[in-house]
Design a protein around this motif. Structure first.
Motif, PDB file in Angstrom:
ATOM      1  N   PRO A  15       0.832  -1.209   0.000  1.00 57.51           N
ATOM      2  CA  PRO A  15       0.000   0.000   0.000  1.00 57.51           C
ATOM      3  C   PRO A  15       0.868   1.261   0.000  1.00 57.51           C
ATOM      4  O   PRO A  15       2.009   1.252   0.463  1.00 57.51           O
ATOM      5  N   ILE A  16       0.295   2.336  -0.550  1.00 61.54           N
ATOM      6  CA  ILE A  16       1.015   3.605  -0.622  1.00 61.54           C
ATOM      7  C   ILE A  16       0.631   4.466   0.568  1.00 61.54           C
ATOM      8  O   ILE A  16      -0.554   4.642   0.862  1.00 61.54           O
ATOM      9  N   ALA A  17       1.642   5.000   1.243  1.00 58.02           N
ATOM     10  CA  ALA A  17       1.391   5.949   2.322  1.00 58.02           C
ATOM     11  C   ALA A  17       1.371   7.349   1.710  1.00 58.02           C
ATOM     12  O   ALA A  17       2.431   7.874   1.335  1.00 58.02           O
ATOM     13  N   PRO A  18       0.189   7.982   1.560  1.00 56.55           N
ATOM     14  CA  PRO A  18       0.119   9.286   0.896  1.00 56.55           C
ATOM     15  C   PRO A  18       0.863  10.348   1.695  1.00 56.55           C
ATOM     16  O   PRO A  18       0.839  10.353   2.924  1.00 56.55           O
ATOM     17  N   THR A  19       1.548  11.227   0.970  1.00 58.20           N
ATOM     18  CA  THR A  19       2.255  12.315   1.650  1.00 58.20           C
ATOM     19  C   THR A  19       1.284  13.385   2.129  1.00 58.20           C
ATOM     20  O   THR A  19       1.591  14.141   3.048  1.00 58.20           O
ATOM     21  N   THR A  20       0.139  13.465   1.475  1.00 54.67           N
ATOM     22  CA  THR A  20      -0.891  14.433   1.860  1.00 54.67           C
ATOM     23  C   THR A  20      -2.232  13.729   1.866  1.00 54.67           C
ATOM     24  O   THR A  20      -2.593  13.049   0.907  1.00 54.67           O
ATOM     25  N   SER A  21      -2.992  13.876   2.923  1.00 51.48           N
ATOM     26  CA  SER A  21      -4.298  13.212   3.016  1.00 51.48           C
ATOM     27  C   SER A  21      -5.411  14.174   2.635  1.00 51.48           C
ATOM     28  O   SER A  21      -5.278  15.388   2.744  1.00 51.48           O
ATOM     29  N   HIS A  22      -6.530  13.601   2.161  1.00 49.57           N
ATOM     30  CA  HIS A  22      -7.740  14.350   1.823  1.00 49.57           C
ATOM     31  C   HIS A  22      -7.442  15.462   0.816  1.00 49.57           C
ATOM     32  O   HIS A  22      -7.699  16.648   1.048  1.00 49.57           O
ATOM     33  N   ILE A  23      -6.869  15.072  -0.333  1.00 51.87           N
ATOM     34  CA  ILE A  23      -6.592  16.045  -1.390  1.00 51.87           C
ATOM     35  C   ILE A  23      -7.877  16.303  -2.161  1.00 51.87           C
ATOM     36  O   ILE A  23      -8.435  15.402  -2.787  1.00 51.87           O
ATOM     37  N   THR A  24      -8.356  17.521  -2.125  1.00 50.63           N
ATOM     38  CA  THR A  24      -9.583  17.903  -2.825  1.00 50.63           C
ATOM     39  C   THR A  24      -9.419  19.318  -3.374  1.00 50.63           C
ATOM     40  O   THR A  24      -8.463  20.031  -3.056  1.00 50.63           O
ATOM     41  N   GLY A  25     -10.368  19.707  -4.199  1.00 54.44           N
ATOM     42  CA  GLY A  25     -10.438  21.086  -4.662  1.00 54.44           C
ATOM     43  C   GLY A  25      -9.202  21.513  -5.424  1.00 54.44           C
ATOM     44  O   GLY A  25      -8.715  20.824  -6.337  1.00 54.44           O
ATOM     45  N   ILE A  26      -8.690  22.689  -5.062  1.00 50.58           N
ATOM     46  CA  ILE A  26      -7.552  23.279  -5.770  1.00 50.58           C
ATOM     47  C   ILE A  26      -6.326  22.377  -5.668  1.00 50.58           C
ATOM     48  O   ILE A  26      -5.573  22.213  -6.636  1.00 50.58           O
ATOM     49  N   ALA A  27      -6.109  21.772  -4.493  1.00 49.78           N
ATOM     50  CA  ALA A  27      -4.943  20.901  -4.318  1.00 49.78           C
ATOM     51  C   ALA A  27      -5.000  19.722  -5.284  1.00 49.78           C
ATOM     52  O   ALA A  27      -3.985  19.331  -5.882  1.00 49.78           O
ATOM     53  N   LEU A  28      -6.194  19.135  -5.464  1.00 52.54           N
ATOM     54  CA  LEU A  28      -6.349  18.027  -6.400  1.00 52.54           C
ATOM     55  C   LEU A  28      -6.086  18.494  -7.832  1.00 52.54           C
ATOM     56  O   LEU A  28      -5.424  17.799  -8.621  1.00 52.54           O
ATOM     57  N   GLY A  29      -6.616  19.675  -8.163  1.00 48.25           N
ATOM     58  CA  GLY A  29      -6.391  20.205  -9.506  1.00 48.25           C
ATOM     59  C   GLY A  29      -4.916  20.427  -9.796  1.00 48.25           C
ATOM     60  O   GLY A  29      -4.417  20.094 -10.878  1.00 48.25           O
ATOM     61  N   LEU A  30      -4.194  20.986  -8.825  1.00 48.31           N
ATOM     62  CA  LEU A  30      -2.768  21.211  -9.008  1.00 48.31           C
ATOM     63  C   LEU A  30      -2.006  19.899  -9.140  1.00 48.31           C
ATOM     64  O   LEU A  30      -1.050  19.789  -9.928  1.00 48.31           O
ATOM     65  N   LEU A  31      -2.430  18.887  -8.370  1.00 48.64           N
ATOM     66  CA  LEU A  31      -1.765  17.592  -8.457  1.00 48.64           C
ATOM     67  C   LEU A  31      -1.985  16.963  -9.838  1.00 48.64           C
ATOM     68  O   LEU A  31      -1.061  16.396 -10.434  1.00 48.64           O
ATOM     69  N   LEU A  32      -3.210  17.087 -10.362  1.00 45.67           N
ATOM     70  CA  LEU A  32      -3.497  16.557 -11.698  1.00 45.67           C
ATOM     71  C   LEU A  32      -2.698  17.295 -12.765  1.00 45.67           C
ATOM     72  O   LEU A  32      -2.195  16.691 -13.721  1.00 45.67           O
ATOM     73  N   LEU A  33      -2.597  18.616 -12.616  1.00 44.63           N
ATOM     74  CA  LEU A  33      -1.808  19.387 -13.577  1.00 44.63           C
ATOM     75  C   LEU A  33      -0.335  18.989 -13.523  1.00 44.63           C
ATOM     76  O   LEU A  33       0.339  18.911 -14.553  1.00 44.63           O
ATOM     77  N   ARG A  34       0.147  18.741 -12.308  1.00 38.67           N
ATOM     78  CA  ARG A  34       1.535  18.319 -12.181  1.00 38.67           C
ATOM     79  C   ARG A  34       1.748  16.941 -12.811  1.00 38.67           C
ATOM     80  O   ARG A  34       2.766  16.696 -13.473  1.00 38.67           O
ATOM     81  N   ALA A  35       0.778  16.045 -12.618  1.00 40.33           N
ATOM     82  CA  ALA A  35       0.867  14.720 -13.241  1.00 40.33           C
ATOM     83  C   ALA A  35       0.824  14.844 -14.764  1.00 40.33           C
ATOM     84  O   ALA A  35       1.557  14.153 -15.490  1.00 40.33           O
ATOM     85  N   PHE A  36      -0.017  15.747 -15.269  1.00 37.54           N
ATOM     86  CA  PHE A  36      -0.100  15.977 -16.709  1.00 37.54           C
ATOM     87  C   PHE A  36       1.223  16.521 -17.238  1.00 37.54           C
ATOM     88  O   PHE A  36       1.723  16.082 -18.286  1.00 37.54           O
ATOM     89  N   ALA A  37       1.807  17.465 -16.509  1.00 42.47           N
ATOM     90  CA  ALA A  37       3.093  18.026 -16.929  1.00 42.47           C
ATOM     91  C   ALA A  37       4.166  16.945 -16.972  1.00 42.47           C
ATOM     92  O   ALA A  37       5.004  16.917 -17.887  1.00 42.47           O
ATOM     93  N   SER A  38       4.159  16.037 -16.001  1.00 42.55           N
ATOM     94  CA  SER A  38       5.137  14.947 -16.003  1.00 42.55           C
ATOM     95  C   SER A  38       4.898  13.992 -17.157  1.00 42.55           C
ATOM     96  O   SER A  38       5.842  13.519 -17.801  1.00 42.55           O
ATOM     97  N   GLY A  39       3.639  13.726 -17.455  1.00 40.61           N
ATOM     98  CA  GLY A  39       3.313  12.829 -18.560  1.00 40.61           C
ATOM     99  C   GLY A  39       3.658  13.403 -19.912  1.00 40.61           C
ATOM    100  O   GLY A  39       3.845  12.658 -20.887  1.00 40.61           O
ATOM    101  N   CYS A  40       3.773  14.729 -20.003  1.00 41.54           N
ATOM    102  CA  CYS A  40       4.102  15.365 -21.280  1.00 41.54           C
ATOM    103  C   CYS A  40       5.517  15.057 -21.736  1.00 41.54           C
ATOM    104  O   CYS A  40       5.906  15.437 -22.854  1.00 41.54           O
ATOM    105  N   THR A  41       6.292  14.383 -20.898  1.00 40.77           N
ATOM    106  CA  THR A  41       7.607  13.931 -21.362  1.00 40.77           C
ATOM    107  C   THR A  41       7.468  12.955 -22.529  1.00 40.77           C
ATOM    108  O   THR A  41       8.450  12.710 -23.244  1.00 40.77           O
ATOM    109  N   ALA A  42       6.267  12.417 -22.743  1.00 40.10           N
ATOM    110  CA  ALA A  42       6.032  11.530 -23.885  1.00 40.10           C
ATOM    111  C   ALA A  42       6.180  12.264 -25.210  1.00 40.10           C
ATOM    112  O   ALA A  42       6.276  11.628 -26.267  1.00 40.10           O
ATOM    113  N   LEU A  43       6.207  13.614 -25.188  1.00 33.06           N
ATOM    114  CA  LEU A  43       6.281  14.386 -26.420  1.00 33.06           C
ATOM    115  C   LEU A  43       7.707  14.765 -26.806  1.00 33.06           C
ATOM    116  O   LEU A  43       7.921  15.389 -27.850  1.00 33.06           O
TER     117      LEU A  43
END
Length: 678
Positions: free
Chosen positions: A193-221
């Motif tokens: 199991p993964i021990a999350p570094t931050t619990s209860h990520i919602t709202g703006i924090a979730l959006g920023l995390l998704l954007l960061r994941a998207f930015a990391s995934g853009c290395t495919a380009l």
């Protein structure tokens, strides 16, 4: 060479694909891993969102591929970001693109080699502690290969590239069959199991995390631009074949990237930046396998041939992706050198017709990055994506301007509609890549991207500074309208330390130039040595007067500089030529024992206006092995000198005849210098 046929060097699509597309195809090996890594910060609950992130990355890849297809058609001579920006956006935009590309090439080598070694260590965990030296060793090997002129071969690239595509497709196919037949594919890390570094990520924090994941995934380009750079290397029709290759690459990359992401989600792959801290129950001191290694182990079996084949081909294509930067970086540096934005040395080829300086600089910078970031693919990727999307955005913006200019001259309605469509595609690419660039800057700045944000402006300012320097020098060296004024008088000064063969040669050479005045000059640092030199001078009956300068502090340089300045002081149109006897040695350690005073004095004299320094070499015995045998000189060499009945040939064999310049000889004696009294 003249015997080569151009068609033999041009590539069909099947060979151009592995040569130009190994970088973007290989990036799918770590793009999914970077998405999973970021989403794991929120725990297992967020990993299912990798679907949406991967879909956004795939859509962006479609847009970028479509945009660069237009570049292939518009610039059949090669449409890199620097060339497109220079032609359409101006010098500063082109230099920004160039700085982004130079940084991107360095990071391509560092990231690709580190990722390749990562996959080797996943197959052989005992190598994990040695990833840094292995990575640096591979970079050095690539540098040596390129310095020796090893050219990119489509067939050599084809085996690992097509092999990688086939093994990944096989892994996806076998995994799909297992899932459909009721045999779920489960990654080994799923039980931790993964021990999350931050619990209860919602709202703006979730959006920023998704954007960061998207930015990391853009290395495919990364590396998509390589095809538009290499259009001249395709077979005719060049633009059509390049655009077709780009389409094939886009389809393969999207299928593999989406497939790997889907398999990672269904097999419950867990991957974090620090396994011992964030994977609950993970063995202490254990090494995480890469995501693609975990998938290969789950599908083929950990010790199977398929698993080792997957890891070997993944490592091979990643190293080949690094080698493409060894082709792109030196060529771009050479273009910038020719344009005056980098030192001219980068525009010169070495003895094996490669841009050696660019290869050496690239390998040193990439090796330094690997060492500084401990060969961590994840840490290096934080720096990677900035330069990629800066060049993407500028290239696509330049294409929008290109099509706008084309509309002002095009009158055919059908072609105008086609141009409007192409401009819309490039405009979409500009907006999309600019938006991603903003996202990357916001989400990755504090994670290491700030280094690139500082490095790119520094490279930009460096190139501007180099250009200003060359421009200033060119203006200073431009000939005056009246030409160069001849010197009124020429004063020759031969520096003497001892009366030996090098001194006599320098005196003879100086006399042969017929100066207005000729002086043999020595500096007295010891009365005994000076008296001995004067005695030898008289015994040899040297026909040049010896002038002795006193030195209170045993300094040689100061008195000589003052003497030379005094000669010229009252007559600025006079020229002083200082002859320096100098030893030529054959061993490096001999340089430490000879010529030190001469080097210091020469360095000071070169800054004096109206003074020329002439080195008169004397080859010691140790230099004999370095001598080049003279080419035989015959009548054939002389026939091209002039016309007439053999007069030119005589010039090669007869001694020079006396002319009116001999009247300027300051001494009456025309015999050998220092021959002694008879």
């Amino acid at each position: 060479m003249g015997s080569e046929r151009l068609g033999e060097t041009l590539l069909p699509k099947r060979l151009a694909l592995p040569v130009f597309c190994s970088d973007p195809l290989s990036s799918v090996a770590y793009a999914t891993q970077e998405i999973v890594l970021v989403l794991a910060l929120g725990g297992v609950a967020l990993l299912h969102l990798a679907w949406w992130v991967a879909a956004a990355v795939a859509l962006l890849l479609v847009i970028v591929v479509a945009s660069y297809r237009q570049t292939c058609h518009a610039y059949p001579q090669g449409g890199g970001a620097y060339a497109v920006s220079r032609a359409n956006l101006g010098r500063d935009a082109a230099l920004v693109a160039a700085s982004a590309l130079l940084v991107d090439y360095v990071l391509t080598v560092a990231v690709s080699v580190a990722a390749g070694v990562d996959n080797i260590a996943s197959a052989f965990p005992s190598l994990s502690p040695y990833e840094v030296p292995i990575s640096i060793g591979l970079i050095a090997l690539l540098a040596v290969m390129n310095l020796r002129g090893v050219r990119e071969s489509g067939r050599a690239f084809a085996v690992p590239t097509y092999g990688f595509v086939l093994i990944v497709m096989s892994m996806l196919g076998v995994g799909l069959v297992k899932i459909l037949t009721g045999h779920p594919v489960v990654a080994e890390s799923a039980k931790y199991p993964i021990a999350p570094t931050t619990s209860h990520i919602t709202g703006i924090a979730l959006g920023l995390l998704l954007l960061r994941a998207f930015a990391s995934g853009c290395t495919a380009l990364t590396g998509v631009e390589a095809v538009s750079n290499g259009v001249p290397n395709f077979r005719k029709p060049k633009s059509h074949n390049a655009a077709g290759t780009l389409m094939i690459m886009g389809v393969l990359a999207i299928v593999m990237f989406v497939g790997i992401t889907a398999l990672a989600i269904t097999s419950h792959v867990h991957f974090t930046d620090t396994a011992n801290a964030h994977l609950i129950g993970f063995p202490a001191g254990g090494t995480q396998q890469t995501v693609i290694a975990q998938l290969g182990s789950a599908v083929f079996g950990g010790g199977s041939i398929g698993f080792y084949l997957l890891q070997g081909l993944t490592a091979a294509i990643l190293v080949l992706a690094a080698n493409t930067a060894f082709n792109g970086f030196p060529i771009l540096a050479s273009i910038l050198g020719q344009d005056g934005y980098l030192p001219r040395q980068f525009s010169r080829r070495g003895d094996r017709l490669v841009f050696s300086n660019g290869v050496v600089l690239l390998s040193m910078l990439a090796g330094l990055l690997v060492w500084s970031f401990n060969a961590s693919t994840t840490r290096l990727i934080q720096l990677y994506i900035i330069g990629v999307f800066v060049s993407f955005t500028l290239s696509q913006a330049g294409m929008v301007v290109h099509w706008r200019r084309a509309l002002t001259t095009e009158r055919d309605p059908a072609e105008r509609r086609a141009i409007h469509r192409r401009r819309l595609i490039n405009m979409t690419g500009t907006v999309a890549t600019a938006l991603v660039l903003v996202i990357v800057l916001i989400t990755k700045f504090t994670h290491g991207a700030w280094i690139v944000v500082i490095a790119m402006p520094l490279v930009f300012l460096l190139m501007r500074g180099v250009y200003r320097h060359y421009d200033r020098v060119a203006r200073e060296l431009a000939p005056d309208p009246a030409g160069m004024v001849l010197p009124s008088r020429i004063h020759a000064v031969v520096l003497v330390s001892k009366l030996h063969k090098p001194t006599l040669r320098a005196l003879a050479f100086a006399r042969a130039t017929h100066p207005d005045t000729l002086t043999a000059l020595t500096v007295s640092t010891s009365d005994v040595e000076v008296r001995e030199l004067q005695r030898q001078w008289a015994d040899r009956d040297v026909p040049v007067p010896l002038t002795v300068l006193d030195s209170k502090f045993r300094d040689i340089t100061g008195p000589v500089l003052d003497y030379v300045a005094a000669i010229r002081g009252a007559k600025p149109r006079d020229l002083v030529v200082v002859y320096l006897p100098e030893y030529v040695v054959g061993h490096w350690w001999e340089h430490l024992l000879h010529n030190q005073s001469a080097l210091r004095l020469k360095a000071r004299l070169l800054f004096q206006p109206g003074v020329m320094v002439t080195n008169v070499p004397w080859q010691l015995g140790s230099a004999a092995s370095h001598a080049v045998a003279p080419a035989p000189v015959g009548r054939r060499l002389a026939t091209g000198v002039g016309s007439g009945s053999g007069g030119a040939a005589d010039a090669w064999t007869s001694p020079p005849t006396a002319d009116s310049s001999a009247a300027r000889e300051p001494t009456a004696d025309r015999g050998p210098v220092g021959a002694g009294r008879s």
